[in-house]
Design a protein around this motif. Structure first.
Motif, mmCIF file in Angstrom:
data_model
loop_
_atom_site.group_PDB
_atom_site.id
_atom_site.type_symbol
_atom_site.label_atom_id
_atom_site.label_comp_id
_atom_site.label_asym_id
_atom_site.label_seq_id
_atom_site.Cartn_x
_atom_site.Cartn_y
_atom_site.Cartn_z
ATOM 1 N N PHE A 273 0.872 -1.260 0.101
ATOM 2 C CA PHE A 273 0.094 -0.043 -0.196
ATOM 3 C C PHE A 273 0.894 1.116 0.063
ATOM 4 O O PHE A 273 1.762 1.382 0.914
ATOM 5 C CB PHE A 273 -0.816 0.164 1.337
ATOM 6 N N TYR A 274 0.640 2.116 -1.109
ATOM 7 C CA TYR A 274 1.530 3.188 -0.964
ATOM 8 C C TYR A 274 0.692 4.430 -0.354
ATOM 9 O O TYR A 274 -0.441 4.666 -0.538
ATOM 10 C CB TYR A 274 1.641 3.723 -2.605
ATOM 11 N N THR A 275 1.422 5.110 0.489
ATOM 12 C CA THR A 275 0.857 6.368 0.856
ATOM 13 C C THR A 275 2.133 7.363 1.270
ATOM 14 O O THR A 275 3.235 7.069 1.543
ATOM 15 C CB THR A 275 0.095 5.930 2.597
ATOM 16 N N GLU A 276 1.520 8.737 1.328
ATOM 17 C CA GLU A 276 2.462 9.722 1.651
ATOM 18 C C GLU A 276 2.106 10.212 3.174
ATOM 19 O O GLU A 276 2.902 11.096 3.548
ATOM 20 C CB GLU A 276 2.353 11.001 0.658
ATOM 21 N N THR A 277 1.629 9.555 4.064
ATOM 22 C CA THR A 277 1.021 10.131 5.224
ATOM 23 C C THR A 277 1.452 9.244 6.391
ATOM 24 O O THR A 277 1.032 7.779 6.369
ATOM 25 C CB THR A 277 -0.430 10.150 5.364
ATOM 26 N N PRO A 278 2.522 9.504 7.059
ATOM 27 C CA PRO A 278 3.011 8.625 8.158
ATOM 28 C C PRO A 278 1.911 8.100 9.251
ATOM 29 O O PRO A 278 1.762 6.712 9.686
ATOM 30 C CB PRO A 278 3.998 9.237 9.122
ATOM 31 N N ILE A 292 2.635 -4.754 4.285
ATOM 32 C CA ILE A 292 3.696 -4.045 3.704
ATOM 33 C C ILE A 292 3.260 -2.573 3.094
ATOM 34 O O ILE A 292 2.129 -2.600 2.226
ATOM 35 C CB ILE A 292 4.364 -4.643 2.593
ATOM 36 N N VAL A 293 3.995 -1.635 3.796
ATOM 37 C CA VAL A 293 3.614 -0.242 3.299
ATOM 38 C C VAL A 293 4.812 0.311 2.564
ATOM 39 O O VAL A 293 6.085 0.143 2.816
ATOM 40 C CB VAL A 293 3.256 0.752 4.707
ATOM 41 N N LEU A 294 4.529 1.044 1.553
ATOM 42 C CA LEU A 294 5.413 1.878 0.810
ATOM 43 C C LEU A 294 5.155 3.179 1.017
ATOM 44 O O LEU A 294 4.017 3.839 0.870
ATOM 45 C CB LEU A 294 5.247 1.609 -0.849
ATOM 46 N N LEU A 295 6.253 3.742 1.670
ATOM 47 C CA LEU A 295 6.034 5.226 2.475
ATOM 48 C C LEU A 295 6.729 6.212 1.724
ATOM 49 O O LEU A 295 7.993 5.981 1.530
ATOM 50 C CB LEU A 295 6.125 5.086 3.990
ATOM 51 N N GLY A 296 6.001 7.311 1.312
ATOM 52 C CA GLY A 296 6.929 8.462 0.627
ATOM 53 C C GLY A 296 7.958 8.807 1.413
ATOM 54 O O GLY A 296 7.799 9.425 2.459
ATOM 55 N N ALA A 297 9.026 9.012 0.766
ATOM 56 C CA ALA A 297 10.365 9.604 1.594
ATOM 57 C C ALA A 297 11.234 10.396 0.462
ATOM 58 O O ALA A 297 12.583 10.389 0.613
ATOM 59 C CB ALA A 297 11.252 8.507 2.267
ATOM 60 N N LYS A 314 8.608 -1.110 5.612
ATOM 61 C CA LYS A 314 9.708 -1.636 4.941
ATOM 62 C C LYS A 314 10.126 -1.065 3.583
ATOM 63 O O LYS A 314 11.216 -1.475 3.221
ATOM 64 C CB LYS A 314 9.483 -2.959 4.987
ATOM 65 N N LEU A 315 9.582 -0.372 3.016
ATOM 66 C CA LEU A 315 9.637 0.098 1.491
ATOM 67 C C LEU A 315 9.379 1.677 1.864
ATOM 68 O O LEU A 315 8.568 2.326 2.198
ATOM 69 C CB LEU A 315 8.729 -0.151 0.568
ATOM 70 N N TRP A 316 10.545 2.265 1.214
ATOM 71 C CA TRP A 316 10.447 3.908 0.984
ATOM 72 C C TRP A 316 10.472 4.180 -0.383
ATOM 73 O O TRP A 316 11.369 3.691 -1.084
ATOM 74 C CB TRP A 316 11.415 4.748 1.661
ATOM 75 N N THR A 333 21.088 -0.266 5.753
ATOM 76 C CA THR A 333 21.648 -1.436 7.012
ATOM 77 C C THR A 333 20.628 -1.690 7.811
ATOM 78 O O THR A 333 20.598 -3.119 8.039
ATOM 79 C CB THR A 333 22.710 -0.473 7.428
ATOM 80 N N SER A 334 19.591 -1.085 8.063
ATOM 81 C CA SER A 334 18.618 -1.654 9.033
ATOM 82 C C SER A 334 17.355 -2.546 8.395
ATOM 83 O O SER A 334 16.617 -2.833 9.025
ATOM 84 C CB SER A 334 17.906 -0.414 9.788
ATOM 85 N N GLY A 335 17.685 -2.605 7.151
ATOM 86 C CA GLY A 335 16.544 -3.649 6.358
ATOM 87 C C GLY A 335 15.653 -2.987 5.699
ATOM 88 O O GLY A 335 14.721 -3.566 4.951
ATOM 89 N N ILE A 336 15.801 -1.572 5.403
ATOM 90 C CA ILE A 336 14.798 -0.628 4.506
ATOM 91 C C ILE A 336 14.916 -0.911 2.991
ATOM 92 O O ILE A 336 16.301 -1.097 2.900
ATOM 93 C CB ILE A 336 14.935 0.830 4.881
ATOM 94 N N ARG A 337 14.071 -1.157 2.409
ATOM 95 C CA ARG A 337 14.417 -1.214 0.893
ATOM 96 C C ARG A 337 13.648 -0.192 0.067
ATOM 97 O O ARG A 337 12.746 0.309 0.541
ATOM 98 C CB ARG A 337 14.027 -2.654 0.301
ATOM 99 N N PHE A 338 14.407 0.235 -1.089
ATOM 100 C CA PHE A 338 14.021 1.578 -1.584
ATOM 101 C C PHE A 338 13.300 1.397 -2.926
ATOM 102 O O PHE A 338 13.726 0.339 -3.661
ATOM 103 C CB PHE A 338 15.226 2.289 -1.643
ATOM 104 N N PHE A 339 12.544 2.077 -3.255
ATOM 105 C CA PHE A 339 11.451 2.184 -4.630
ATOM 106 C C PHE A 339 11.578 3.546 -5.176
ATOM 107 O O PHE A 339 11.769 4.682 -4.555
ATOM 108 C CB PHE A 339 10.002 2.040 -4.201
ATOM 109 N N ALA A 340 12.011 3.664 -6.402
ATOM 110 C CA ALA A 340 12.148 4.913 -7.260
ATOM 111 C C ALA A 340 11.749 4.923 -8.593
ATOM 112 O O ALA A 340 11.378 3.856 -9.147
ATOM 113 C CB ALA A 340 13.352 5.482 -7.004
#
Length: 390
Positions: A273-278, A292-297, A314-316, A333-340
């Motif tokens: 689920f993609y959201t821009e709101t924490p 699993i949340v894909l959070l805007g960063a 888990k996804l930014w 390093t802490s396990g976050i993976r990135f989406f772009a």
């Protein structure tokens, strides 16, 4: 008048007693006091097909509650009973409400959320759970088809989903909207003007009315209709992961509605689920730890919000500002993976041969899910460099 004064003067205790009694009655008088609704749930998280107990613990100073009405928010009729035992047939998150009424007609309502999980194991088909898949990311990457594969089909269409599946694209991204009759449909824009044969506001038309329109491809009408979220999920199930973008309405209630659609099909571990709101991200993670949340960063504020969340998404979703080692090293390093994004709504065409510097830059900055309007090109490019995670 004299007689009255004489009585009052001769028998003062009568007046005092009367006043004292009235005062005493006023101090203890509670008729018409408002009830306070409250209840307990035997299991705040349960499973389909299992009976859950709901116990009324409402109070009223008059002790005159006469009616309890239970709304389980799952389409079943309102139930009138002191306490209740209810069985949910579909997985989802339900906001259960108890409304109590006293003899004088005063009412009060209390609500609590219950999470119902599926008893059956998910049918992953050709996939594995999205959590397990994310754990395999980097240095290899996955491809996400932006608004489905719309190089050869209308955007946000069932044809675009099928094309992504046939071309082994890992993920399809879809956008949700609500119709007038509260149905979840797939459309990026608030209106149908750009992508269909009609010009209507989605929220002002029923699903049946929207289904009369045809989706456009390069301005030409096709045989494809506006799909529902359920139709897209069924088409994708066990074949391709789904990124659901509902950010036009960044409220937890709206995402909860989408979650229920996903959970009912036993697909929670096949989507994100993609959201821009924490607050929405945290609400989803608190609701179900399997989400699993894909959070805007993509900027400093959003990046700091993502970094300060507990638990973290888990996804930014990174953008140009945060797409460098200063922002990615510690979270990675802490396990976050990135989406772009690469080649999304872009006037720049990917190279026909040789190095793709845009894609290379993403990989070098630890991006492991690339969203694009040219999914087949990027998949082939990564595959040639042994960087595509099948």
């Amino acid at each position: 008048m004299k007689n009255i004064l004489l009585i009052a003067a001769s028998f003062p205790y009568l007046l005092n007693t009367s006043c004292s009694k009235e005062k005493s009655i006023n101090n203890n008088y509670t008729s018409g006091a408002l009830p306070v609704a409250a209840f307990m749930i035997s299991e705040p998280q349960s499973i389909t097909g299992k009976q859950v107990s709901f116990t009324d613990i409402s109070t009223d100073a008059d002790d005159d509650i006469v009616t309890q009405l239970w709304d389980f928010a799952d389409g079943t009729p309102i139930e009138q009973s002191k306490n209740s035992a209810h069985t949910f047939s579909k997985a989802g998150s339900y906001l259960v409400s108890l409304t109590v009424k006293d003899k004088t007609g005063n009412t009060a309502t209390a609500s609590k959320r219950i999470l119902i999980k599926n008893t059956a194991q998910p049918d992953y088909g050709n996939l594995i759970g999205i959590k397990e898949k994310i754990a395999l990311l980097y240095p290899k990457a996955m491809i996400c088809a932006h608004r489905t594969d719309h190089e050869n089909f209308p955007e946000n269409s069932l044809g675009g989903i099928q094309a992504a599946i046939e071309n082994q694209v890992n993920i399809v991204e879809i956008d949700t909207r609500l119709s007038l009759d509260n149905e979840l449909v797939i459309m990026h824009d608030a209106t149908t003007a750009r992508t269909t044969t009609g010009n209507h506001t989605i929220a002002q038309k029923t699903l049946n009315e929207l289904k009369q329109l045809k989706l456009l491809f390069n301005g030409t009408p096709t045989n494809y209709e506006i799909p529902t979220l359920k139709e897209c999920l069924i088409a994708a199930k066990g074949k391709v992961y789904v990124d659901i973008d509902a950010s036009w309405d960044n409220t937890l209630n709206y995402y909860n509605r989408i979650y229920n659609e996903v959970a009912a099909l036993n697909m929670v571990n096949m989507v994100f689920f993609y959201t821009e709101t924490p607050a929405v991200a945290k609400g989803l993670l608190d609701l179900d730890s399997d989400v699993i949340v894909l959070l805007g960063a993509g900027n400093d504020t959003d990046w700091n919000n993502a970094n300060n969340m507990n638990p973290k998404a888990k996804l930014w979703h990174l953008a140009e500002k945060t797409l460098n080692a200063n922002y990615t090293s510690n979270p990675f390093t802490s396990g976050i993976r990135f989406f772009a994004n690469a080649y999304v709504n872009s006037s720049i065409a990917p190279p026909l041969s040789g190095k793709d510097l845009i894609v290379d830059n993403l990989i070098n900055n630890k991006v492991s899910i690339i969203q694009t309007d040219v999914p087949i090109h990027i998949k082939n490019y990564l595959q040639a460099g042994n960087l595509w995670l099948r």
